[in-house]
Design a protein around this motif. Structure first.
Motif, PDB file in Angstrom:
ATOM      1  N   ALA A  31      64.163  -6.481 -64.522  1.00 40.55           N
ATOM      2  CA  ALA A  31      62.705  -6.495 -64.640  1.00 40.55           C
ATOM      3  C   ALA A  31      62.277  -5.377 -65.567  1.00 40.55           C
ATOM      4  O   ALA A  31      63.016  -4.415 -65.791  1.00 40.55           O
ATOM      5  CB  ALA A  31      62.049  -6.327 -63.269  1.00 40.55           C
ATOM      6  N   MET A  32      61.057  -5.514 -66.118  1.00 39.28           N
ATOM      7  CA  MET A  32      60.501  -4.504 -67.011  1.00 39.28           C
ATOM      8  C   MET A  32      58.988  -4.503 -66.849  1.00 39.28           C
ATOM      9  O   MET A  32      58.352  -5.565 -66.875  1.00 39.28           O
ATOM     10  CB  MET A  32      60.888  -4.805 -68.468  1.00 39.28           C
ATOM     11  N   ASN A  33      58.417  -3.318 -66.643  1.00 39.38           N
ATOM     12  CA  ASN A  33      56.968  -3.197 -66.484  1.00 39.38           C
ATOM     13  C   ASN A  33      56.429  -4.101 -65.379  1.00 39.38           C
ATOM     14  O   ASN A  33      55.360  -4.704 -65.490  1.00 39.38           O
ATOM     15  CB  ASN A  33      56.245  -3.490 -67.799  1.00 39.38           C
ATOM     16  N   GLY A  34      57.186  -4.192 -64.280  1.00 40.41           N
ATOM     17  CA  GLY A  34      56.734  -4.944 -63.116  1.00 40.41           C
ATOM     18  C   GLY A  34      56.878  -6.442 -63.201  1.00 40.41           C
ATOM     19  O   GLY A  34      56.424  -7.167 -62.314  1.00 40.41           O
ATOM     20  N   PRO A  36      59.624  -9.886 -64.358  1.00 37.34           N
ATOM     21  CA  PRO A  36      61.012 -10.234 -64.656  1.00 37.34           C
ATOM     22  C   PRO A  36      61.295 -10.135 -66.155  1.00 37.34           C
ATOM     23  O   PRO A  36      60.416 -10.382 -66.984  1.00 37.34           O
ATOM     24  CB  PRO A  36      61.124 -11.687 -64.169  1.00 37.34           C
ATOM     25  N   LEU A  37      62.515  -9.765 -66.489  1.00 34.01           N
ATOM     26  CA  LEU A  37      62.908  -9.752 -67.893  1.00 34.01           C
ATOM     27  C   LEU A  37      62.722 -11.129 -68.515  1.00 34.01           C
ATOM     28  O   LEU A  37      62.961 -12.149 -67.869  1.00 34.01           O
ATOM     29  CB  LEU A  37      64.377  -9.359 -68.045  1.00 34.01           C
ATOM     30  N   THR A  38      62.303 -11.134 -69.773  1.00 31.93           N
ATOM     31  CA  THR A  38      62.290 -12.382 -70.519  1.00 31.93           C
ATOM     32  C   THR A  38      63.677 -12.612 -71.113  1.00 31.93           C
ATOM     33  O   THR A  38      64.497 -11.698 -71.191  1.00 31.93           O
ATOM     34  CB  THR A  38      61.258 -12.320 -71.654  1.00 31.93           C
ATOM     35  N   GLN A  39      63.917 -13.834 -71.543  1.00 29.83           N
ATOM     36  CA  GLN A  39      65.234 -14.155 -72.085  1.00 29.83           C
ATOM     37  C   GLN A  39      65.547 -13.307 -73.311  1.00 29.83           C
ATOM     38  O   GLN A  39      66.669 -12.814 -73.483  1.00 29.83           O
ATOM     39  CB  GLN A  39      65.322 -15.634 -72.429  1.00 29.83           C
ATOM     40  N   VAL A  40      64.541 -13.083 -74.175  1.00 25.05           N
ATOM     41  CA  VAL A  40      64.790 -12.318 -75.394  1.00 25.05           C
ATOM     42  C   VAL A  40      65.161 -10.874 -75.065  1.00 25.05           C
ATOM     43  O   VAL A  40      65.857 -10.211 -75.846  1.00 25.05           O
ATOM     44  CB  VAL A  40      63.562 -12.376 -76.337  1.00 25.05           C
ATOM     45  N   HIS A  41      64.728 -10.367 -73.916  1.00 27.55           N
ATOM     46  CA  HIS A  41      65.072  -9.008 -73.512  1.00 27.55           C
ATOM     47  C   HIS A  41      66.347  -8.950 -72.675  1.00 27.55           C
ATOM     48  O   HIS A  41      66.722  -7.885 -72.197  1.00 27.55           O
ATOM     49  CB  HIS A  41      63.914  -8.378 -72.732  1.00 27.55           C
ATOM     50  N   GLY A  42      67.011 -10.105 -72.474  1.00 34.65           N
ATOM     51  CA  GLY A  42      68.312 -10.084 -71.825  1.00 34.65           C
ATOM     52  C   GLY A  42      68.380 -10.700 -70.459  1.00 34.65           C
ATOM     53  O   GLY A  42      69.380 -10.508 -69.755  1.00 34.65           O
ATOM     54  N   ALA A  43      67.340 -11.405 -70.027  1.00 35.10           N
ATOM     55  CA  ALA A  43      67.346 -12.029 -68.698  1.00 35.10           C
ATOM     56  C   ALA A  43      68.518 -13.004 -68.571  1.00 35.10           C
ATOM     57  O   ALA A  43      68.919 -13.614 -69.561  1.00 35.10           O
ATOM     58  CB  ALA A  43      66.028 -12.760 -68.461  1.00 35.10           C
ATOM     59  N   PRO A  44      69.058 -13.111 -67.364  1.00 32.86           N
ATOM     60  CA  PRO A  44      68.541 -12.548 -66.107  1.00 32.86           C
ATOM     61  C   PRO A  44      68.955 -11.101 -65.834  1.00 32.86           C
ATOM     62  O   PRO A  44      68.368 -10.445 -64.992  1.00 32.86           O
ATOM     63  CB  PRO A  44      69.122 -13.474 -65.054  1.00 32.86           C
ATOM     64  N   LEU A  45      69.974 -10.573 -66.532  1.00 29.52           N
ATOM     65  CA  LEU A  45      70.446  -9.221 -66.254  1.00 29.52           C
ATOM     66  C   LEU A  45      70.989  -8.605 -67.532  1.00 29.52           C
ATOM     67  O   LEU A  45      71.708  -9.255 -68.289  1.00 29.52           O
ATOM     68  CB  LEU A  45      71.560  -9.244 -65.194  1.00 29.52           C
ATOM     69  N   ARG A  46      70.629  -7.345 -67.762  1.00 27.37           N
ATOM     70  CA  ARG A  46      71.164  -6.648 -68.920  1.00 27.37           C
ATOM     71  C   ARG A  46      71.511  -5.217 -68.542  1.00 27.37           C
ATOM     72  O   ARG A  46      71.053  -4.690 -67.528  1.00 27.37           O
ATOM     73  CB  ARG A  46      70.171  -6.639 -70.072  1.00 27.37           C
ATOM     74  N   VAL A  47      72.315  -4.587 -69.390  1.00 24.62           N
ATOM     75  CA  VAL A  47      72.643  -3.175 -69.250  1.00 24.62           C
ATOM     76  C   VAL A  47      71.728  -2.385 -70.179  1.00 24.62           C
ATOM     77  O   VAL A  47      71.411  -2.832 -71.279  1.00 24.62           O
ATOM     78  CB  VAL A  47      74.116  -2.917 -69.630  1.00 24.62           C
TER      79      VAL A  47
END
Length: 223
Positions: A31-34, A36-47
């Motif tokens: 998640a980011m800024n409250g 869920p992460l978007t796909q472009v930001h690495g969803a569902p999970l990123r390091v």
């Protein structure tokens, strides 16, 4: 996804030392800024690995492993490595030099104001930018020159927001009419500074080109 440019074709992989992975700033983010992460930001999970090159902050994570040796994945073992300057191509002549894996971000800086190629009136001129020292090192000072490096002035540094944020700097310089080259170089808390020219750090893939920031401007006499 399978990267066809990898040898052999394979999914993306990377690794960081265990000592870094244990640090509190390294995150597994969903998640980011409250939200869920978007796909472009690495969803569902990123390091997220602050202070290291972006290639180590792997997106779309499928699995994590703990092992004795760095990853043998193409993007760790071959692609993101600093090869010797006289290698004809990355990975060449590996018997005598297997390169250095890229990890912590090297000290660097940039000039944001004025724009490169700008036309400016003569007189007091604001010069500003940012500097960054990776892996938790701090920027100790930034030197700015408006005559190509013959004379230097130390810039004012903003308060450091965090060890992982850009360090903003600013200085005022009286510019005389004519073509002017503005340059900046940063120093970090280990007393390291930036190399003067790209040729000093040349390598086949152009990595870690952290030479002095440069900006060319035309200064016009005031009417």
């Amino acid at each position: 996804d399978v990267a066809e440019e990898a040898v052999p074709p394979q999914p993306y992989g990377s690794s960081i030392p265990l000592g870094k992975a244990w640090q509190g700033e390294v995150l597994l983010a969903w998640a980011m800024n409250g939200a869920p992460l978007t796909q472009v930001h690495g969803a569902p999970l990123r390091v997220v690995v602050p202070g290291y090159i972006g290639a180590r902050s792997v997106k779309w994570v499928e699995r994590l492993t703990v092992q004795r040796e760095p990853s043998s994945n193409y993007f760790q073992a071959t692609a993101y490595r600093l090869w010797r300057g006289d290698c004809e191509s990355p990975g060449g002549d590996r018997q005598s030099d297997d390169g250095m894996a890229l990890g912590a971000v090297a000290l660097n800086s940039a000039i944001l104001i004025p724009d490169d190629g700008a036309s400016l009136p003569a007189g007091p001129t604001r010069v500003s930018g940012y500097a960054y020292a990776g892996d938790g090192r701090a920027v100790a000072r930034v030197d700015v020159s408006c005559d190509g490096g013959a004379e230097w002035q130390q810039a004012d540094l903003d308060d450091q927001v965090s060890p992982w944020a850009w360090q903003h700097w600013r200085v005022s310089w009286h510019l005389a009419p004519g073509r002017t080259e503005i340059v900046a170089r940063a120093w970090d808390t280990s007393a390291a500074t930036q190399p003067e020219l790209p040729v000093h750090v040349w390598n086949p893939k152009g990595y870690v080109n952290t030479s002095w920031a440069r900006c060319q401007v035309a200064v016009q006499a005031r009417s």
